[in-house]
Scaffold this motif. Structure first.
Motif, PDB file in Angstrom:
ATOM      1  N   LEU A 319     -46.546  78.313  -1.151  1.00 54.35           N
ATOM      2  CA  LEU A 319     -45.945  77.075  -1.657  1.00 54.35           C
ATOM      3  C   LEU A 319     -45.627  77.173  -3.143  1.00 54.35           C
ATOM      4  O   LEU A 319     -45.112  76.230  -3.725  1.00 54.35           O
ATOM      5  CB  LEU A 319     -46.862  75.883  -1.366  1.00 54.35           C
ATOM      6  N   GLY A 320     -45.924  78.312  -3.744  1.00 57.94           N
ATOM      7  CA  GLY A 320     -45.445  78.594  -5.093  1.00 57.94           C
ATOM      8  C   GLY A 320     -45.994  77.708  -6.191  1.00 57.94           C
ATOM      9  O   GLY A 320     -45.317  77.466  -7.199  1.00 57.94           O
ATOM     10  N   PHE A 321     -47.233  77.252  -6.053  1.00 61.64           N
ATOM     11  CA  PHE A 321     -47.771  76.351  -7.072  1.00 61.64           C
ATOM     12  C   PHE A 321     -47.998  77.064  -8.402  1.00 61.64           C
ATOM     13  O   PHE A 321     -48.421  78.220  -8.455  1.00 61.64           O
ATOM     14  CB  PHE A 321     -49.080  75.719  -6.604  1.00 61.64           C
ATOM     15  N   ARG A 322     -47.708  76.338  -9.445  1.00 60.56           N
ATOM     16  CA  ARG A 322     -47.991  76.788 -10.814  1.00 60.56           C
ATOM     17  C   ARG A 322     -48.411  75.562 -11.613  1.00 60.56           C
ATOM     18  O   ARG A 322     -47.684  74.571 -11.666  1.00 60.56           O
ATOM     19  CB  ARG A 322     -46.751  77.426 -11.424  1.00 60.56           C
ATOM     20  N   VAL A 323     -49.604  75.624 -12.180  1.00 61.65           N
ATOM     21  CA  VAL A 323     -50.106  74.553 -13.029  1.00 61.65           C
ATOM     22  C   VAL A 323     -50.382  75.176 -14.387  1.00 61.65           C
ATOM     23  O   VAL A 323     -51.273  76.023 -14.522  1.00 61.65           O
ATOM     24  CB  VAL A 323     -51.384  73.926 -12.441  1.00 61.65           C
ATOM     25  N   GLN A 324     -49.623  74.770 -15.389  1.00 62.81           N
ATOM     26  CA  GLN A 324     -49.673  75.451 -16.683  1.00 62.81           C
ATOM     27  C   GLN A 324     -49.870  74.437 -17.812  1.00 62.81           C
ATOM     28  O   GLN A 324     -49.155  73.438 -17.899  1.00 62.81           O
ATOM     29  CB  GLN A 324     -48.382  76.237 -16.916  1.00 62.81           C
ATOM     30  N   GLY A 325     -50.885  74.720 -18.637  1.00 63.89           N
ATOM     31  CA  GLY A 325     -51.158  73.837 -19.757  1.00 63.89           C
ATOM     32  C   GLY A 325     -51.443  74.601 -21.025  1.00 63.89           C
ATOM     33  O   GLY A 325     -51.278  75.822 -21.098  1.00 63.89           O
ATOM     34  N   THR A 326     -51.905  73.887 -22.031  1.00 69.40           N
ATOM     35  CA  THR A 326     -52.120  74.484 -23.348  1.00 69.40           C
ATOM     36  C   THR A 326     -53.298  75.450 -23.383  1.00 69.40           C
ATOM     37  O   THR A 326     -53.424  76.242 -24.321  1.00 69.40           O
ATOM     38  CB  THR A 326     -52.355  73.377 -24.390  1.00 69.40           C
ATOM     39  N   GLU A 327     -54.152  75.428 -22.341  1.00 71.35           N
ATOM     40  CA  GLU A 327     -55.322  76.307 -22.332  1.00 71.35           C
ATOM     41  C   GLU A 327     -55.300  77.349 -21.219  1.00 71.35           C
ATOM     42  O   GLU A 327     -56.138  78.255 -21.219  1.00 71.35           O
ATOM     43  CB  GLU A 327     -56.605  75.469 -22.201  1.00 71.35           C
ATOM     44  N   GLY A 328     -54.376  77.208 -20.254  1.00 66.42           N
ATOM     45  CA  GLY A 328     -54.382  78.186 -19.176  1.00 66.42           C
ATOM     46  C   GLY A 328     -53.420  77.843 -18.061  1.00 66.42           C
ATOM     47  O   GLY A 328     -52.635  76.894 -18.151  1.00 66.42           O
ATOM     48  N   ILE A 329     -53.527  78.638 -16.972  1.00 64.63           N
ATOM     49  CA  ILE A 329     -52.521  78.568 -15.911  1.00 64.63           C
ATOM     50  C   ILE A 329     -53.112  79.001 -14.572  1.00 64.63           C
ATOM     51  O   ILE A 329     -53.985  79.882 -14.524  1.00 64.63           O
ATOM     52  CB  ILE A 329     -51.305  79.470 -16.284  1.00 64.63           C
ATOM     53  N   TRP A 330     -52.651  78.388 -13.504  1.00 67.05           N
ATOM     54  CA  TRP A 330     -52.907  78.846 -12.132  1.00 67.05           C
ATOM     55  C   TRP A 330     -51.576  79.182 -11.502  1.00 67.05           C
ATOM     56  O   TRP A 330     -50.627  78.401 -11.554  1.00 67.05           O
ATOM     57  CB  TRP A 330     -53.592  77.750 -11.304  1.00 67.05           C
TER      58      TRP A 330
END
Length: 449
Positions: A319-330
């Protein structure tokens, strides 16, 4: 305790949830929910299976226009040693007789997409909680029509988007809420799944054989393939959009503002037909929908979202999820997490499982055993349970009408963007401004919602 024994007796309070109008029709025994099913094809029977395993659910009636589906469904009840439900069939309006029954608290709608709007509206007018499979409606106006009836009746409507409850998705949600990723900036998701064996068959096997579609086939090839002939857009956006909305509080302190879509050329389904059935007449069919549709969305709080619909080409499921923020990423595809200053090595991925074990969502920790054997890795149990608990407790559903319409309306908006030469489309605000004050209540704890 096994899944059949599970009956939740506690009603855990949740912020923002209210007791619903007393005019709704409910079973006298509040510990048992009486359901009607509209559509008992493959997906409907998945939900039947969940209901049959629960002592707090009684399946009162089913409706389908195909005898083959009813036959398979009857077999489920016989195997489970449960009383056969009343059956409604014979025409497209047969479901209306089911809705006339006074002994039904809620309905599960799992029919082809074009029927969802009218069936959901009729169910709300009949005072039945609505648990509807994706998508809500075909046009943008369909979505406003559903909202209008909800505003009139206040009968809860829930899109049964199971991916919101996927274990890794919920672990990442737990991480986001604990600020592990920092302030979120960019998110991605979608439906990246080789469906060629679902869109075509030989009229006998449900998947993997043949190159036919339409009335002479079985399963989803009877109706789903035609959408790729007639429409160009993201025709299945909710798997990606639903979880993303929870991460960044869409409709609950944040909102989608506008979107733009792009569509690739359409060649994958033609190539598949030529491969499995050389010379087949369907190789000449013009499939309007591009093989890969990409939709980009802006948010009121400044985040960007990318959704992908990719079902016509050979590829492993993701499902191609990407969760990206100022401290990290999944990154879902890489099954990896990187948190600055906390990952094992600088600039190198950690296995996502290492982080998700640590931040496993409380809901999964508590109910993992009940979800064993449920569809789609257990998440079907959670979405079904969320609906049942809402009906039982006479509360708002965990995915409410605003969330449901927002994730679904991406389809006609993407279609309009493509038709207008990739023009940006303003996103409708189904909350009518209430998003600014509403709070995110989805799966805040282990209460079952």
């Amino acid at each position: 305790m096994d899944r059949r024994q599970f009956v939740t007796n506690s009603a855990v309070g949740m912020a923002g949830l209210t007791i619903l109008p007393s005019g709704l029709l409910f079973a006298k025994n509040a510990d048992k929910v009486r359901l009607g099913y509209i559509g008992v094809g493959l997906r409907g029977r998945n939900h039947i299976g969940e209901g049959l395993l629960r002592d707090d659910v009684e399946i009162v009636a089913i409706c389908d226009i195909q005898e083959s589906s009813l036959k398979y469904c009857r077999a489920q009840f016989v195997k489970a040693k449960k009383k056969l439900p009343a059956e409604y069939t014979g025409g497209l309006d047969a479901y209306k007789k089911l809705l006339d029954r006074k002994d039904i608290d809620g309905v599960i709608i799992a029919t082809p997409w074009q029927f969802h709007k009218e069936q959901s509206i009729a169910a709300m007018r009949a005072g039945k909680y609505v648990g509807c499979e994706v998508i809500a409606g075909i046009t943008e106006q369909d979505h406003w029509d559903i909202l209008k009836v909800y505003d009139e009746t206040k009968v809860p409507y829930m899109t049964l988007e199971n991916v919101c409850y996927r274990r890794d998705v919920m672990a990442a949600l737990n991480m986001a809420r604990q600020n592990i990723f920092g302030e979120l900036v960019h998110l991605e998701g979608g439906y990246q799944h080789d469906l060629r064996g679902v869109l075509f068959n030989d009229g006998k096997s449900f998947s993997g054989k043949g190159a036919e579609f339409g009335p002479a086939t079985v399963g989803e090839a009877q109706w789903r393939t035609q959408w790729n002939v007639d429409r160009d857009g993201d025709i299945y956006p909710t798997h990606g959009a639903g979880p993303v909305m929870n991460y960044i509080d869409i409709n609950r302190g944040n909102s989608f503002t506008n979107l733009v879509s792009f569509s690739s050329k359409s060649i994958g389904l033609h190539n598949y037909i030529d491969k499995v059935s050389p010379g087949n007449k369907n190789s000449k069919v013009k499939f309007k929908n591009g093989d890969v549709t990409t939709t980009m969305i802006n948010c009121a709080n400044g985040e960007t979202v990318v959704l992908s619909h990719d079902t016509h080409l050979p590829r492993p499921y993701s499902l191609g999820f990407r969760v990206q923020g100022t401290e990290g990423i999944w990154m879902d595809v890489a099954e990896s997490v990187y948190i600055e200053g906390k990952s094992k090595n600088y600039d190198q991925w950690d296995k996502a499982s290492e982080w998700f074990e640590k931040y496993d969502h409380p809901l999964w920790k508590k109910f993992e055993k009940f979800a064993e054997g449920a569809g789609h890795g257990g998440m079907d149990w959670f979405v079904f349970n969320g609906f049942i608990e809402a009906v039982k407790q006479k509360k708002q559903t965990p995915i409410d009408v605003y969330d449901s319409l927002t994730m679904s309306v991406i389809t006609p908006l993407s279609e309009k963007s493509l038709k207008d030469g990739n023009a940006p489309q303003k996103f409708p605000d189904f909350t009518k401004g209430k998003w600014k004050e509403r709070k995110n209540t989805f799966a805040l704890d282990d209460s079952g919602f």
